[in-house]
Design a protein around this motif. Structure first.
Motif, short mmCIF file in Angstrom:
data_model
loop_
_atom_site.label_atom_id
_atom_site.label_comp_id
_atom_site.label_asym_id
_atom_site.label_seq_id
_atom_site.Cartn_x
_atom_site.Cartn_y
_atom_site.Cartn_z
N THR A 22 -11.24 22.34 -18.01
CA THR A 22 -11.96 21.92 -16.82
C THR A 22 -11.61 20.49 -16.48
O THR A 22 -11.35 20.16 -15.32
N ARG A 23 -11.60 19.63 -17.48
CA ARG A 23 -11.25 18.22 -17.27
C ARG A 23 -9.82 18.11 -16.75
O ARG A 23 -9.54 17.30 -15.86
N GLN A 24 -8.92 18.91 -17.29
CA GLN A 24 -7.52 18.87 -16.83
C GLN A 24 -7.40 19.32 -15.38
O GLN A 24 -6.69 18.70 -14.58
N LEU A 25 -8.09 20.41 -15.02
CA LEU A 25 -8.03 20.88 -13.64
C LEU A 25 -8.62 19.86 -12.67
O LEU A 25 -8.05 19.61 -11.60
N LEU A 26 -9.73 19.26 -13.03
CA LEU A 26 -10.33 18.25 -12.16
C LEU A 26 -9.43 17.02 -12.05
O LEU A 26 -9.30 16.44 -10.97
N SER A 27 -8.79 16.65 -13.14
CA SER A 27 -7.87 15.50 -13.11
C SER A 27 -6.64 15.80 -12.27
O SER A 27 -6.17 14.95 -11.50
N ILE A 28 -6.13 17.01 -12.38
CA ILE A 28 -4.98 17.41 -11.56
C ILE A 28 -5.36 17.42 -10.09
O ILE A 28 -4.60 16.97 -9.23
N GLY A 29 -6.55 17.93 -9.78
CA GLY A 29 -7.01 17.94 -8.39
C GLY A 29 -7.14 16.54 -7.82
O GLY A 29 -6.71 16.27 -6.69
N ALA A 30 -7.71 15.63 -8.60
CA ALA A 30 -7.85 14.25 -8.13
C ALA A 30 -6.49 13.57 -8.00
O ALA A 30 -6.25 12.83 -7.04
N ALA A 31 -5.60 13.83 -8.94
CA ALA A 31 -4.26 13.24 -8.86
C ALA A 31 -3.49 13.79 -7.65
O ALA A 31 -2.77 13.03 -6.98
N ALA A 32 -3.65 15.07 -7.36
CA ALA A 32 -3.00 15.64 -6.18
C ALA A 32 -3.56 15.02 -4.91
O ALA A 32 -2.81 14.73 -3.96
N GLY A 33 -4.86 14.78 -4.86
CA GLY A 33 -5.46 14.11 -3.71
C GLY A 33 -4.93 12.69 -3.56
O GLY A 33 -4.65 12.24 -2.44
N SER A 34 -4.79 11.99 -4.67
CA SER A 34 -4.23 10.63 -4.63
C SER A 34 -2.80 10.64 -4.10
O SER A 34 -2.43 9.82 -3.27
N CYS A 35 -2.01 11.57 -4.60
CA CYS A 35 -0.62 11.65 -4.16
C CYS A 35 -0.51 12.02 -2.68
O CYS A 35 0.38 11.53 -1.98
N SER A 36 -1.43 12.86 -2.20
CA SER A 36 -1.38 13.21 -0.77
C SER A 36 -1.69 12.00 0.09
O SER A 36 -1.08 11.81 1.14
N VAL A 37 -2.60 11.14 -0.36
CA VAL A 37 -2.87 9.90 0.38
C VAL A 37 -1.65 9.00 0.33
O VAL A 37 -1.25 8.42 1.36
N LEU A 38 -1.03 8.89 -0.83
CA LEU A 38 0.15 8.04 -0.96
C LEU A 38 1.30 8.51 -0.08
O LEU A 38 2.05 7.70 0.47
N LEU A 39 1.45 9.82 0.06
CA LEU A 39 2.58 10.35 0.82
C LEU A 39 2.30 10.49 2.32
O LEU A 39 3.23 10.43 3.13
N LEU A 40 1.05 10.67 2.71
CA LEU A 40 0.73 10.87 4.12
C LEU A 40 0.14 9.65 4.81
O LEU A 40 0.52 9.31 5.92
N VAL A 41 -0.80 9.01 4.17
CA VAL A 41 -1.58 7.97 4.83
C VAL A 41 -0.95 6.59 4.66
O VAL A 41 -0.87 5.81 5.62
N VAL A 42 -0.50 6.26 3.46
CA VAL A 42 0.03 4.92 3.21
C VAL A 42 1.24 4.61 4.09
O VAL A 42 1.31 3.51 4.66
N PRO A 43 2.19 5.53 4.29
CA PRO A 43 3.28 5.20 5.22
C PRO A 43 2.79 4.95 6.65
O PRO A 43 3.32 4.07 7.34
N MET A 44 1.77 5.69 7.09
CA MET A 44 1.22 5.44 8.43
C MET A 44 0.56 4.08 8.49
O MET A 44 0.66 3.37 9.49
N LEU A 45 -0.14 3.70 7.43
CA LEU A 45 -0.78 2.39 7.38
C LEU A 45 0.27 1.27 7.40
O LEU A 45 0.12 0.29 8.13
N ILE A 46 1.31 1.44 6.62
CA ILE A 46 2.39 0.45 6.60
C ILE A 46 3.04 0.34 7.97
O ILE A 46 3.31 -0.76 8.45
N ALA A 47 3.27 1.48 8.62
CA ALA A 47 3.88 1.46 9.94
C ALA A 47 2.98 0.75 10.95
O ALA A 47 3.46 0.03 11.83
N GLN A 48 1.67 0.93 10.82
CA GLN A 48 0.73 0.28 11.73
C GLN A 48 0.69 -1.23 11.49
O GLN A 48 0.69 -2.01 12.44
N VAL A 49 0.68 -1.64 10.24
CA VAL A 49 0.57 -3.06 9.90
C VAL A 49 1.88 -3.80 10.17
O VAL A 49 1.89 -4.88 10.76
N VAL A 50 2.99 -3.21 9.74
CA VAL A 50 4.30 -3.87 9.88
C VAL A 50 4.82 -3.77 11.31
O VAL A 50 5.56 -4.61 11.75
#
Length: 151
Positions: free
Chosen positions: A79-107
């Motif tokens: 259960t802990r592993q599945l929850l950790s994988i889910g949270a890590a996947a959510g983190s990676c989705s933010v890193l791949l989708l949102v952070v480049p948009m934020l950088i593009a907006q700021v830069v």
């Protein structure tokens, strides 16, 4: 092997969820009230805002679920592993989708290939994170139910 603690994963995930929500707020302020032309650009920006909001809320939910179960309950290892994988996947989705948009907006803009290179994987990681976190939560409930029935 040194594994990260669930609280650390939850904290990083929550931080990235907040970054996603702040990016949505930043993009929302750029939408004009009366867009010129047919409003296509304003509509596209509105889609980016919705994407950032949805990803941010889901990522915060995944982080909260992991933190709450790890802090106040004693989940099994899978259960802990599945929850950790889910949270890590959510983190990676933010890193791949949102952070480049934020950088593009700021830069002020990035090359399109840098913005779109991880978009497909980022979009795929959103349902993976939801699925793993959901299955982990359901397994925890089943384990709790089994434990109560044995007692």
């Amino acid at each position: 092997m040194n594994r990260p603690l669930p609280r650390t994963i939850a904290a990083v995930t929550a931080l990235l969820g907040v970054v996603s929500l702040l990016t949505a707020a930043l993009y929302f302020t750029t939408i004009p009230e009366n867009p010129p032309g047919d409003g296509f650009a304003a509509g596209l920006t509105g889609l980016f805002v919705m994407l950032c909001l949805i990803i941010g809320v889901l990522t915060l939910a995944e982080a909260g679920l992991l933190f709450l179960l790890a802090r106040f309950r004693d989940p099994t290892e899978r259960t802990r592993q599945l929850l950790s994988i889910g949270a890590a996947a959510g983190s990676c989705s933010v890193l791949l989708l949102v952070v480049p948009m934020l950088i593009a907006q700021v830069v002020g803009g990035l090359p399109p290939t840098l913005l779109t290179s991880g978009s497909g994987i980022g979009l795929l990681l959103v349902p993976v994170g939801i699925g793993c976190s959901g299955i982990g939560a359901i397994l925890h409930l089943v384990d709790e139910f089994r434990t109560e029935n044995r007692a």
